[in-house]
Design an enzyme around this catalytic site. Structure first.
Site, PDB file in Angstrom:
ATOM      1  N   LYS A  40      -5.482  -4.557   1.806  1.00  9.12           N
ATOM      2  CA  LYS A  40      -4.244  -4.962   2.455  1.00  9.12           C
ATOM      3  C   LYS A  40      -4.255  -6.476   2.677  1.00  9.12           C
ATOM      4  O   LYS A  40      -5.009  -6.988   3.512  1.00  9.12           O
ATOM      5  CB  LYS A  40      -4.082  -4.206   3.784  1.00  9.12           C
ATOM      6  CG  LYS A  40      -3.787  -2.734   3.579  1.00  9.12           C
ATOM      7  CD  LYS A  40      -2.484  -2.561   2.831  1.00  9.12           C
ATOM      8  CE  LYS A  40      -2.297  -1.164   2.275  1.00  9.12           C
ATOM      9  NZ  LYS A  40      -1.149  -1.069   1.374  1.00  9.12           N
ATOM     10  N   GLU A 100      -0.389  -6.052  -6.364  1.00  8.39           N
ATOM     11  CA  GLU A 100       0.626  -5.058  -5.998  1.00  8.39           C
ATOM     12  C   GLU A 100       1.679  -5.630  -5.063  1.00  8.39           C
ATOM     13  O   GLU A 100       1.350  -6.228  -4.043  1.00  8.39           O
ATOM     14  CB  GLU A 100      -0.055  -3.846  -5.337  1.00  8.39           C
ATOM     15  CG  GLU A 100       0.958  -2.770  -4.917  1.00  8.39           C
ATOM     16  CD  GLU A 100       0.303  -1.480  -4.476  1.00  8.39           C
ATOM     17  OE1 GLU A 100      -0.808  -1.167  -4.965  1.00  8.39           O
ATOM     18  OE2 GLU A 100       0.895  -0.775  -3.646  1.00  8.39           O
ATOM     19  N   LYS A 123       5.696   7.256  -3.958  1.00  2.95           N
ATOM     20  CA  LYS A 123       5.568   7.847  -2.627  1.00  2.95           C
ATOM     21  C   LYS A 123       6.601   8.962  -2.496  1.00  2.95           C
ATOM     22  O   LYS A 123       7.809   8.717  -2.586  1.00  2.95           O
ATOM     23  CB  LYS A 123       5.778   6.783  -1.545  1.00  2.95           C
ATOM     24  CG  LYS A 123       4.642   5.756  -1.488  1.00  2.95           C
ATOM     25  CD  LYS A 123       4.797   4.832  -0.287  1.00  2.95           C
ATOM     26  CE  LYS A 123       3.514   4.101   0.046  1.00  2.95           C
ATOM     27  NZ  LYS A 123       3.275   2.888  -0.730  1.00  2.95           N
TER      28      LYS A 123
HETATM   29 MG    MG Z   1       1.489  -0.469  -1.789  1.00  2.00          MG
END
Ligand code: MG
Length: 368
Positions: free
Chosen positions: A165, A218, A265
């Site tokens: 992240k 990403e 997702k």
């Molecule tokens: Mg992502």
């Protein structure tokens, strides 16, 4: 067969690590998830789950799931749950948009059809093509040293694919990426996921600084156009996530050569019905996929596992075992990580019974 009752539960999912942090200082400590049950007049029940990553990640939020399901539910009573497309039409006719609200209801319909036909969901989603699927581990944002330690811990647990992240201060992010890449064996996959947190200029600096490292980039920026600009400036393999919300986005992105991989997702696109369409477009276009959701527990993880196992390995990138991040067992039958992989049972439908819901009063129920 008719839908006779719809219930929803609010389930808190506390994180084992205490906190999950990503771009722009955003974080969650306890996830607010919703489990939905569709009951039929023939005694079969189907389950689905939607757990937004807090209220500031995507245009979705936990109480919105429950409010939306409560709005839709009365209109579904009496409908045939095995006619999944018809029920999706009904949902669209009473609530415009809000795909994340419809997702747990759609997954529950698939669960019912699996039980009616005595087939596991992976068989209904095209057929099982992998016996186990490799998982990625998301590494919560911290200092470069903290993230390198974290990645080492999950390496010991068997993961070989990691999603770092970033999306914070670009100078810190360059250090984070370098430190974690350095801490990993060469055959491990490392993704630097900014979750749209960088400006164009920041993203341009980061991708240039890490151009010699073996990483995937990403969703560097918030919008599709910004991401496309950065995609054209880097030779690193490129992943789009948040900006792919429906088939039209995916088709445009394929035609623009905007990515090599997408993160699919399930709740963001509106459930398994829509996710399967996007998955199959990616198969035809040779775009690899991470099969996942915004978050979730046992029910969401089981739906992910069924879709992932029915995806060909050639275009399979990774999936997520969200149920291992949280300290809340909802169903003992849900997939359990083995090393860095998971599989799922051949029981009909999702193949799980969310027992945890039995001890908690539903947030609401609607019945005939
Ligand atoms: Mg992502």
């Amino acid at each position: 067969m008719k839908i006779s009752k719809i219930r929803a539960w609010k389930v808190d999912l506390p994180l084992k690590e205490g906190k999950y942090a990503w771009a722009d200082g955003k974080f969650v400590e306890v996830f607010d998830s919703t489990i939905v049950e569709i009951e039929t007049d023939e005694g079969i029940s189907g389950f689905g789950e939607c757990c937004p990553l807090g209220p500031v990640y995507l245009p979705s939020y936990a109480s919105g799931v429950r409010t939306g399901v409560e709005t839709i539910a009365p209109h579904l009573i009496g409908a045939d749950p095995t006619n999944i497309n018809r029920v999706n039409q009904l949902m669209d006719s009473v609530l415009c948009g809000h795909p994340y609200v419809k997702s747990p209801l759609d997954v529950a319909l698939w669960d019912i059809v699996g039980q009616v036909t005595d087939r596991p969901l992976h068989a209904l989603l095209g057929g099982q093509l992998q016996s186990t699927v490799a998982l990625y581990r998301a590494i919560s944002q911290g200092t470069p040293e903290e993230m390198a330690v974290s990645v080492g811990k999950f390496l010991d647990e068997g993961y070989r694919r990691f999603q770092l992240k970033v999306g914070g201060n670009p100078d810190d992010d360059i250090e984070r990426i370098a430190a974690v890449r350095d801490a990993l064996p060469g055959d491990c996959v490392l993704v630097a996921d900014a979750n749209g947190g960088w400006t164009r200029a920041q993203a341009a600096r980061v991708v240039d600084a890490v151009k010699d490292l073996d990483i995937f980039v990403e969703q560097p920026c918030a919008t599709y156009e910004e991401c496309l600009s950065i995609r054209r400036r880097t030779a690193r393999p490129f992943i789009l996530d948040e900006v792919i919300t429906e088939a039209a986005d995916l088709i445009r992105a394929i035609s623009n050569d905007a990515m090599d991989v997408i993160n699919l997702k399930i709740s963001r696109v509106g459930g398994l019905t829509k996710a399967r369409i996007l998955r199959d477009i990616c198969i035809e276009a040779g775009i690899a996929m991470t099969i996942e959701d915004s978050w979730g527990g046992d029910v969401a993880t089981t739906a992910i596992a069924h879709l992932a196992l029915s995806t060909p390995s050639r275009v399979y990138f990774s999936a997520t075992d969200f149920n291992s991040y949280c300290d809340m067992e909802i169903s003992p039958d849900a997939p359990t990580r083995v090393g860095g992989t998971m599989s799922v049972s051949d029981r009909p439908g999702l193949g799980i019974v969310p027992l945890a819901t039995r001890h908690v009063r539903p947030a609401f129920q609607v019945e005939s």
